[in-house]
Write a protein that holds these residues in place. Sequence first.
Motif, PDB file in Angstrom:
ATOM      1  N   MET A  12      34.556  54.482 -66.571  1.00 14.12           N
ATOM      2  CA  MET A  12      33.537  55.523 -66.539  1.00 14.12           C
ATOM      3  C   MET A  12      33.928  56.701 -65.672  1.00 14.12           C
ATOM      4  O   MET A  12      33.141  57.618 -65.484  1.00 14.12           O
ATOM      5  N   ARG A  13      35.132  56.716 -65.139  1.00  9.27           N
ATOM      6  CA  ARG A  13      35.486  57.765 -64.182  1.00  9.27           C
ATOM      7  C   ARG A  13      35.374  59.158 -64.781  1.00  9.27           C
ATOM      8  O   ARG A  13      35.036  60.108 -64.080  1.00  9.27           O
ATOM      9  N   ASN A  14      35.651  59.297 -66.074  1.00  5.40           N
ATOM     10  CA  ASN A  14      35.625  60.624 -66.683  1.00  5.40           C
ATOM     11  C   ASN A  14      34.273  60.995 -67.258  1.00  5.40           C
ATOM     12  O   ASN A  14      34.007  62.149 -67.536  1.00  5.40           O
ATOM     13  N   ASN A  15      33.384  60.002 -67.406  1.00  2.00           N
ATOM     14  CA  ASN A  15      32.188  60.242 -68.196  1.00  2.00           C
ATOM     15  C   ASN A  15      31.238  61.246 -67.588  1.00  2.00           C
ATOM     16  O   ASN A  15      30.385  61.792 -68.285  1.00  2.00           O
ATOM     17  N   CYS A  16      31.297  61.472 -66.292  1.00  2.23           N
ATOM     18  CA  CYS A  16      30.385  62.431 -65.697  1.00  2.23           C
ATOM     19  C   CYS A  16      30.748  63.859 -66.068  1.00  2.23           C
ATOM     20  O   CYS A  16      29.992  64.777 -65.782  1.00  2.23           O
ATOM     21  N   ASN A  17      31.904  64.066 -66.680  1.00  2.00           N
ATOM     22  CA  ASN A  17      32.150  65.353 -67.310  1.00  2.00           C
ATOM     23  C   ASN A  17      31.063  65.631 -68.330  1.00  2.00           C
ATOM     24  O   ASN A  17      30.704  66.777 -68.595  1.00  2.00           O
ATOM     25  N   LEU A  18      30.530  64.563 -68.906  1.00  2.00           N
ATOM     26  CA  LEU A  18      29.552  64.711 -69.968  1.00  2.00           C
ATOM     27  C   LEU A  18      28.183  65.158 -69.463  1.00  2.00           C
ATOM     28  O   LEU A  18      27.361  65.626 -70.254  1.00  2.00           O
ATOM     29  N   ALA A  19      27.914  65.042 -68.175  1.00  2.00           N
ATOM     30  CA  ALA A  19      26.621  65.483 -67.657  1.00  2.00           C
ATOM     31  C   ALA A  19      26.435  66.974 -67.883  1.00  2.00           C
ATOM     32  O   ALA A  19      25.392  67.428 -68.371  1.00  2.00           O
ATOM     33  N   GLY A  20      27.461  67.764 -67.539  1.00  2.00           N
ATOM     34  CA  GLY A  20      27.388  69.199 -67.772  1.00  2.00           C
ATOM     35  C   GLY A  20      27.436  69.535 -69.250  1.00  2.00           C
ATOM     36  O   GLY A  20      26.762  70.456 -69.723  1.00  2.00           O
ATOM     37  N   PHE A  21      28.223  68.790 -69.999  1.00  2.00           N
ATOM     38  CA  PHE A  21      28.336  68.980 -71.447  1.00  2.00           C
ATOM     39  C   PHE A  21      26.974  68.821 -72.107  1.00  2.00           C
ATOM     40  O   PHE A  21      26.519  69.680 -72.875  1.00  2.00           O
ATOM     41  N   TYR A  22      26.296  67.718 -71.795  1.00  2.00           N
ATOM     42  CA  TYR A  22      24.993  67.457 -72.398  1.00  2.00           C
ATOM     43  C   TYR A  22      23.931  68.437 -71.905  1.00  2.00           C
ATOM     44  O   TYR A  22      23.062  68.866 -72.670  1.00  2.00           O
ATOM     45  N   ALA A  23      23.989  68.795 -70.636  1.00  2.00           N
ATOM     46  CA  ALA A  23      23.004  69.745 -70.102  1.00  2.00           C
ATOM     47  C   ALA A  23      23.102  71.079 -70.828  1.00  2.00           C
ATOM     48  O   ALA A  23      22.094  71.720 -71.139  1.00  2.00           O
ATOM     49  N   GLU A  24      24.341  71.511 -71.118  1.00  2.00           N
ATOM     50  CA  GLU A  24      24.526  72.786 -71.799  1.00  2.00           C
ATOM     51  C   GLU A  24      23.971  72.752 -73.221  1.00  2.00           C
ATOM     52  O   GLU A  24      23.549  73.782 -73.756  1.00  2.00           O
ATOM     53  N   LEU A  25      23.945  71.576 -73.832  1.00  2.00           N
ATOM     54  CA  LEU A  25      23.424  71.444 -75.189  1.00  2.00           C
ATOM     55  C   LEU A  25      21.916  71.188 -75.208  1.00  2.00           C
ATOM     56  O   LEU A  25      21.337  71.017 -76.281  1.00  2.00           O
ATOM     57  N   GLY A  26      21.288  71.144 -74.035  1.00  2.00           N
ATOM     58  CA  GLY A  26      19.844  70.934 -73.968  1.00  2.00           C
ATOM     59  C   GLY A  26      19.431  69.491 -74.137  1.00  2.00           C
ATOM     60  O   GLY A  26      18.285  69.197 -74.501  1.00  2.00           O
ATOM     61  N   CYS A  27      20.352  68.557 -73.858  1.00  2.00           N
ATOM     62  CA  CYS A  27      20.059  67.128 -73.996  1.00  2.00           C
ATOM     63  C   CYS A  27      19.404  66.590 -72.725  1.00  2.00           C
ATOM     64  O   CYS A  27      19.568  67.145 -71.640  1.00  2.00           O
ATOM     65  N   SER A  28      18.696  65.478 -72.866  1.00  2.00           N
ATOM     66  CA  SER A  28      18.009  64.850 -71.733  1.00  2.00           C
ATOM     67  C   SER A  28      18.546  63.448 -71.507  1.00  2.00           C
ATOM     68  O   SER A  28      18.776  62.697 -72.472  1.00  2.00           O
TER      69      SER A  28
END
Length: 277
Positions: free
Chosen positions: A19-35
């Motif tokens: 999971m070390r890389n998965n927090c890259n996805l926090a910003g990715f999802y936030a930019e797409l308006g995901c919750s």
Amino acid sequence: MESSFFLILFFAGTALTDMRNNCNLAGFYAELGCSAMSDTNSTDCPDAYTCPKLHPDPSVCYYRGVPYKDRSMIPQSAIKNPCSLACQCTVSGKPSFDCAAVDCVETFDADMQQECIKTYELESCCSTGTVCGKDAVAALKTCEVDGKTYREGESFEPKDSRKTCICTAQWNGTIEDSSYCRDINCGIEIHYQDKLFQNCAPIFLGSDSVCPIAFTCPTNSSKVVRGLNLRAVSSECVFGNTTLSVGDEVTVDEECTKCTCSVPPFVSCTRKISCTD
């Protein structure tokens, strides 16, 4: 599931997904308006996200939930990425945005024989000025961040912050101050509109990148490798027309790239900085 995909049951003992890389996805999802759906104790990231339907109508483009018809432009005031200029919707088979090319000519004249630094403004894409001369540079205020020293006017990205900041005379180390720090916006919907439309997977370079460097889409050679959903996450990823469970991997054509369903609904990929690692 597309017939072009070959499903391989993975019987070997599978370790918990890295999971070390998965927090890259926090910003990715936030930019797409995901919750975020939920948090876990084992990682710094949610188990999964719920995203709005990014393309309710395939005949138009969408940016931040607003539809744009073919040949229409996004108002510049609405664009959150300073390097995205004059972006126009184009619908030809699949929706995409075409933007004006931005060339940052960051030149340095070696014949000047003096020290120079480039200076930036918070909302600028390219440098907006230059300070030259040993005495002039030495007179600038400095900011100490993550063990590095930046001069007044220089830009930097504090570690694990997903922000870009400008060193100012008022810098006090508080990255939440909007006068010298802002959230990094990758322009995902603008630059990868067609990839989102096709349910492709973002590729991140290494474990610390904030913005995806590219997307990878399903091909006839793509193969799904079934893994073990050790976190018992019920949400699933979608890659093209294929559904994957958490822990599943998919092979792609790009070298040195590993793609996994870790934080649904997107499959995410990590490309090694060096293939010899």
